[in-house]
Motif scaffolding. Structure first.
Motif, mmCIF file in Angstrom:
data_model
loop_
_atom_site.group_PDB
_atom_site.id
_atom_site.type_symbol
_atom_site.label_atom_id
_atom_site.label_comp_id
_atom_site.label_asym_id
_atom_site.label_seq_id
_atom_site.Cartn_x
_atom_site.Cartn_y
_atom_site.Cartn_z
ATOM 1 N N ASP A 168 0.806 -1.220 0.000
ATOM 2 C CA ASP A 168 0.000 0.000 0.000
ATOM 3 C C ASP A 168 0.840 1.271 0.000
ATOM 4 O O ASP A 168 0.310 2.363 0.233
ATOM 5 C CB ASP A 168 -0.929 0.021 1.225
ATOM 6 C CG ASP A 168 -2.075 -0.957 1.088
ATOM 7 O OD1 ASP A 168 -2.688 -0.991 0.005
ATOM 8 O OD2 ASP A 168 -2.343 -1.713 2.044
ATOM 9 N N ILE A 227 -1.007 5.037 -0.610
ATOM 10 C CA ILE A 227 -0.934 6.180 0.303
ATOM 11 C C ILE A 227 -0.213 7.352 -0.352
ATOM 12 O O ILE A 227 -0.620 8.510 -0.204
ATOM 13 C CB ILE A 227 -0.248 5.763 1.621
ATOM 14 C CG1 ILE A 227 -1.088 4.683 2.325
ATOM 15 C CG2 ILE A 227 -0.038 6.960 2.536
ATOM 16 C CD1 ILE A 227 -0.428 4.054 3.524
ATOM 17 N N ALA A 235 -7.135 6.942 2.914
ATOM 18 C CA ALA A 235 -5.868 7.657 2.721
ATOM 19 C C ALA A 235 -6.106 9.076 2.215
ATOM 20 O O ALA A 235 -5.464 10.028 2.680
ATOM 21 C CB ALA A 235 -4.985 6.884 1.741
ATOM 22 N N LEU A 272 -1.720 14.233 6.761
ATOM 23 C CA LEU A 272 -0.479 13.474 6.582
ATOM 24 C C LEU A 272 0.588 14.342 5.940
ATOM 25 O O LEU A 272 1.767 14.282 6.311
ATOM 26 C CB LEU A 272 -0.743 12.230 5.729
ATOM 27 C CG LEU A 272 -1.642 11.143 6.341
ATOM 28 C CD1 LEU A 272 -1.857 10.015 5.343
ATOM 29 C CD2 LEU A 272 -1.041 10.593 7.625
ATOM 30 N N ILE A 316 -1.539 11.009 11.898
ATOM 31 C CA ILE A 316 -0.786 9.908 11.291
ATOM 32 C C ILE A 316 -1.081 8.612 12.034
ATOM 33 O O ILE A 316 -1.339 7.564 11.422
ATOM 34 C CB ILE A 316 0.725 10.218 11.302
ATOM 35 C CG1 ILE A 316 1.038 11.396 10.366
ATOM 36 C CG2 ILE A 316 1.529 8.981 10.874
ATOM 37 C CD1 ILE A 316 2.475 11.833 10.404
ATOM 38 N N ALA A 329 -4.586 7.546 11.273
ATOM 39 C CA ALA A 329 -4.670 6.989 9.917
ATOM 40 C C ALA A 329 -4.150 5.559 9.891
ATOM 41 O O ALA A 329 -4.756 4.668 9.274
ATOM 42 C CB ALA A 329 -3.880 7.868 8.946
ATOM 43 N N ILE A 330 -3.018 5.311 10.564
ATOM 44 C CA ILE A 330 -2.454 3.952 10.622
ATOM 45 C C ILE A 330 -3.448 2.995 11.264
ATOM 46 O O ILE A 330 -3.647 1.866 10.799
ATOM 47 C CB ILE A 330 -1.117 3.963 11.390
ATOM 48 C CG1 ILE A 330 -0.046 4.710 10.577
ATOM 49 C CG2 ILE A 330 -0.653 2.535 11.683
ATOM 50 C CD1 ILE A 330 1.241 4.962 11.348
ATOM 51 N N PHE A 370 -6.230 2.329 8.772
ATOM 52 C CA PHE A 370 -5.733 1.419 7.720
ATOM 53 C C PHE A 370 -5.681 -0.018 8.238
ATOM 54 O O PHE A 370 -6.046 -0.969 7.529
ATOM 55 C CB PHE A 370 -4.341 1.843 7.263
ATOM 56 C CG PHE A 370 -4.280 3.212 6.639
ATOM 57 C CD1 PHE A 370 -5.403 3.779 6.064
ATOM 58 C CD2 PHE A 370 -3.084 3.933 6.625
ATOM 59 C CE1 PHE A 370 -5.345 5.042 5.484
ATOM 60 C CE2 PHE A 370 -3.016 5.188 6.049
ATOM 61 C CZ PHE A 370 -4.148 5.750 5.488
ATOM 62 N N LYS A 402 0.840 -1.484 8.078
ATOM 63 C CA LYS A 402 0.362 -0.154 7.684
ATOM 64 C C LYS A 402 1.221 0.949 8.283
ATOM 65 O O LYS A 402 1.380 2.019 7.679
ATOM 66 C CB LYS A 402 -1.104 0.018 8.090
ATOM 67 C CG LYS A 402 -2.053 -0.927 7.355
ATOM 68 C CD LYS A 402 -1.910 -0.789 5.845
ATOM 69 C CE LYS A 402 -2.838 -1.719 5.085
ATOM 70 N NZ LYS A 402 -2.404 -3.110 5.103
ATOM 71 N N THR A 408 3.001 3.518 5.673
ATOM 72 C CA THR A 408 2.674 4.940 5.837
ATOM 73 C C THR A 408 3.940 5.764 6.006
ATOM 74 O O THR A 408 4.094 6.826 5.378
ATOM 75 C CB THR A 408 1.740 5.138 7.049
ATOM 76 O OG1 THR A 408 0.545 4.377 6.861
ATOM 77 C CG2 THR A 408 1.376 6.600 7.222
ATOM 78 N N ALA A 447 5.788 5.927 2.656
ATOM 79 C CA ALA A 447 5.108 6.826 1.721
ATOM 80 C C ALA A 447 5.369 8.287 2.079
ATOM 81 O O ALA A 447 5.612 9.119 1.192
ATOM 82 C CB ALA A 447 3.609 6.542 1.716
ATOM 83 N N LEU A 448 5.359 8.628 3.372
ATOM 84 C CA LEU A 448 5.617 10.002 3.794
ATOM 85 C C LEU A 448 7.052 10.416 3.494
ATOM 86 O O LEU A 448 7.313 11.548 3.070
ATOM 87 C CB LEU A 448 5.324 10.148 5.292
ATOM 88 C CG LEU A 448 3.837 10.167 5.690
ATOM 89 C CD1 LEU A 448 3.683 10.116 7.201
ATOM 90 C CD2 LEU A 448 3.157 11.413 5.139
#
Length: 707
Positions: A46, A50, A93, A100, A108, A111-112, A115, A171, A175, A178-179
């Motif tokens: 993922d 994200i 997301a 985020l 954050i 969100a985790i 997810f 996740k 995450t 991705a950040l």
């Protein structure tokens, strides 16, 4: 917007959209392969989903989530059925994307958690359904067994907890990755990728800002897409399940009949009576029993295998085998007809072929096949029965249904998102833009009309369909409307000038008969206008003094003495004081003026404002505030406002003008007389306004003052 700018913007938008989708799908697949290579008990699929939420919006993010599973499905077919989980994570997301991007730690973490709930709990439940109410095998299942051993909570709960904990780690990792990738992007590249003509799409409807009573166009399109897609998908799912059920039943039936034929080949039908009478003591009986046991053990679907002879007095047991839950009946024992035999009793008794039968009773959900066994003479001696357990079919149907619905829901959200995007971009936004121009433009002034056309031209709608046709037709209609309004106003101005001119000519013709009045009609109209404007300025009778009303009174003022046309020249131009009879004739010019204007109103056949005011002026300009005027003896506010104004203007002009029977008064003397007669002859408020505008009054009075 010019065509060149439009195509450049569209090109930039399209390229950024494709870059985000392709790049983020690649990241997801790369993460999946890296996870497999390292042998981690995670997913790592993922990261791109994200990241696409951070870079774009629902369009690229949902597309990435959906097609990642489709592509992964080529290597692992089960991945396809988790499209809905990836799509839901994509929606979540985008919901958290703004927070985020700003690295808001609480968001954050939230969100985790969301997810992980979607991937672990919802995904775990989907796994349970897909596997036919089982979690299958693997690290998560082993971990669940350890959890259940440490803290007993049952098979289902422990597996969901295990799935959630694994997904929480997964996740959190994706995450953070991705950040990090997002923050490493150069600002110039982010600026290019943030070209979001598609970014305004949202999954849920925002509150209506215009308080529409019905559904918005966007919601209607969404409902049409959702309902039509759901109907088609439901029909497809129903047909698929029916076909799957039928094919599985046919497979069970074929397996059952094959097992029965295997037994039939080894069974000596001529010895059925011997088997019934002697049972296990009959030669070869044990061999057939062993064969029946072997057949049951060979297939997990075969629950029972037996050989019966059906007679009028009941079912005669030839062979029966013990199972884990049911003890076998003894050879030669007569038992009651079961459900299937009752249903086809006559066929059993006559030795006919028996159709496959499916029952669901205390013995379970069973598919029963009966194979007739004939002796050497061709007579049916008994039937071999094989009961196939259908429980596996139930779990397979549940798993199949879960797979199809999961795939359908993911596809539905994807299609719905693109449908809303297309609808908003090519239907709702152009229509709303046209509506916005209509709401925020007017045509009452040249500037407003020019703004209207300029705003319409600036829309430059290029959808290439009926919306563009609607826009072009509306734009042409607007241009024609503006042209017609301008032509109408020009003609209206010409008619007004003509009307005013005719009134002035008529009034002048009337007044020219009176050798004493001179330019009386022009000056009285000027005084009336001064009084009305001063009253409006001071708020006197302000609710009545619209611009239209003032124009009507001023334009009709020259007709106040039109009735004098009926008075003879002898009386009209008599140099001395009039006799009582002559004065009564002169007074009657008010009534005659009213009649003349009544005839004009009849000819026009319209409730024309200026003619109504002309009638009021002609009839009542000699009425007095105290009720001692003529012709009707009205008093106070019974007298029309226009006539009260004209009374002041008429008397003042008569005072400062030369007459055959008097010399002109000075302006000061005339003003004093007007002031003294306030409250008796004149409306005091009108006199106040008249005197407050003394400078303008003096200017008009002095224009034609004799030296």
């Amino acid at each position: 917007m010019s065509p060149n700018l439009r195509s450049k913007s569209s090109w930039k938008t399209g390229v950024s959209l494709v870059c985000i989708i392709v790049g983020c799908i690649f990241l997801n697949i790369l993460g999946t392969n890296l996870n497999a290579l390292l042998g981690l008990p995670l997913y790592i699929d993922d990261i791109g989903t994200i990241l696409s939420a951070l870079l774009g919006g629902y369009i690229p993010c949902i597309t990435v989530g959906f097609f990642t599973n489709i592509i992964n499905g080529f290597a692992d077919s089960y991945s396809i059925y988790y499209c809905i989980i990836s799509v839901l994570i994509a929606v979540a997301a985008v919901t958290f994307a703004e927070k985020l991007r700003r690295l808001k730690i609480p968001y954050i973490l939230l969100a985790i958690l969301v997810f992980a709930l979607l991937g672990g709990v919802v995904g775990g439940m989907l796994t349970w359904f897909i596997n036919g109410l089982s979690f299958g095998e693997g690290f998560a299942v082993d971990m669940a067994a350890s959890i259940d051993q440490a803290v007993p909570m049952g098979y289902f709960s422990s597996n969901l907890l295990s799935s959630f904990l694994i997904d929480l780690v997964d996740k959190a990792a994706v995450t953070v990755i991705a950040l990090v990738i997002y923050k490493l992007f150069p600002l110039k590249l982010l600026s290019f990728l943030h070209t979001r003509s598609w970014y305004y799409i949202t999954v849920f409807e925002k509150p209506d800002q215009h308080n529409r009573k019905g559904l918005s166009l966007r919601m209607k399109i969404t409902l049409v897409v959702a309902i039509s897609t759901t109907l088609v998908a439901s029909a497809a799912i129903g047909i698929s399940i029916l076909q799957y059920y039928r094919s599985t039943v046919a497979e069970y039936e074929e397996n059952g009949r094959y097992a029965a034929r295997v037994i039939s080949r080894e069974l000596d039908a001529d010895r059925i009576d011997d088997y019934l009478n002697k049972g296990e003591k009959a030669q070869g009986y044990r061999d057939i029993e062993d064969l029946l046991s072997t057949v049951i053990d060979l297939s997990p679907e075969i629950k029972y295998a037996y050989i019966y002879r059906v007679e009028e007095d009941g079912t005669h047991v030839v062979f029966d085998i013990d199972t884990a839950d049911v003890a076998a009946d003894d050879p030669g024992e007569v038992i009651k007809y079961d459900t299937s035999i009752i249903k086809y009793k006559e066929k059993f008794l006559s030795g006919e072929a028996i159709p496959t039968d499916i029952t669901n009773d205390d013995d379970g959900w069973l598919l029963s096949v009966y194979e007739p066994v004939t002796d050497s003479a061709g007579k049916v001696q008994c039937y071999i029965g094989v009961d196939m357990e259908m429980n596996r079919l139930r779990s397979e149907v549940i798993g199949f249904l879960a797979k199809i619905i999961s795939l359908f829901l993911g596809f539905l959200i994807l299609i719905r998102t693109y449908a809303v995007w297309m609808a908003e971009r090519h239907i709702a936004k152009p229509i709303n833009a046209i509506a916005h121009v209509s709401r925020h433009s007017g045509y009452d002034t040249p500037q407003a009309r020019e703004k209207w056309i300029t705003m319409l031209d600036a829309l430059d709608i290029r959808t290439g369909d009926e919306i563009e046709t609607l826009y072009e037709d509306y734009r042409r209609a607007a241009q024609n409307t503006v042209r017609y309004i301008e032509e109408f106003q020009q003609k209206s101005r010409q008619l007004t000038k003509l009307q005013t001119g005719l009134i002035m000519v008529l009034a002048d013709m009337v007044e020219s008969r009176d050798q004493c009045t001179g330019d009386h009609v022009f000056k009285t109209a000027a005084y009336a206008e001064i009084i009305l404007l001063q009253m409006k300025k001071e708020g006197i009778y302000g609710d009545m003094l619209s611009e239209e009303y003032i124009d009507e009174v001023v334009n009709s003022a020259p007709l106040h003495d039109v009735g004098k046309i009926t008075v003879s020249d002898v009386i009209l131009n008599k140099p001395g004081r009039l006799t009582d009879e002559e004065f009564r004739v002169m007074q009657n010019h008010t009534v005659e003026g009213g009649k003349i204007i009544d005839k004009a109103i009849e000819l026009v056949d319209d409730d024309t404002g200026y003619l109504n005011e002309a009638k009021n002026l002609a009839l009542y300009h000699h009425e007095k505030w105290n009720g001692k005027g003529y012709p009707a003896g009205l008093k106070g506010e019974e007298i029309p406002l226009s006539a009260r104004v004209m009374a002041v203007a008429d008397v003042f002009d008569a005072l400062v003008s030369r007459r055959s029977y008097k010399e002109p008064f000075t302006i000061e003397k005339a003003l004093d007389i007007i002031r003294e007669d306030a409250g008796s002859h004149f409306d005091p408020l009108i006199v106040r306004a008249f005197l407050d505008a003394e400078d303008e009054v003096r200017h008009i009075a002095q224009l034609n003052t004799e030296p």
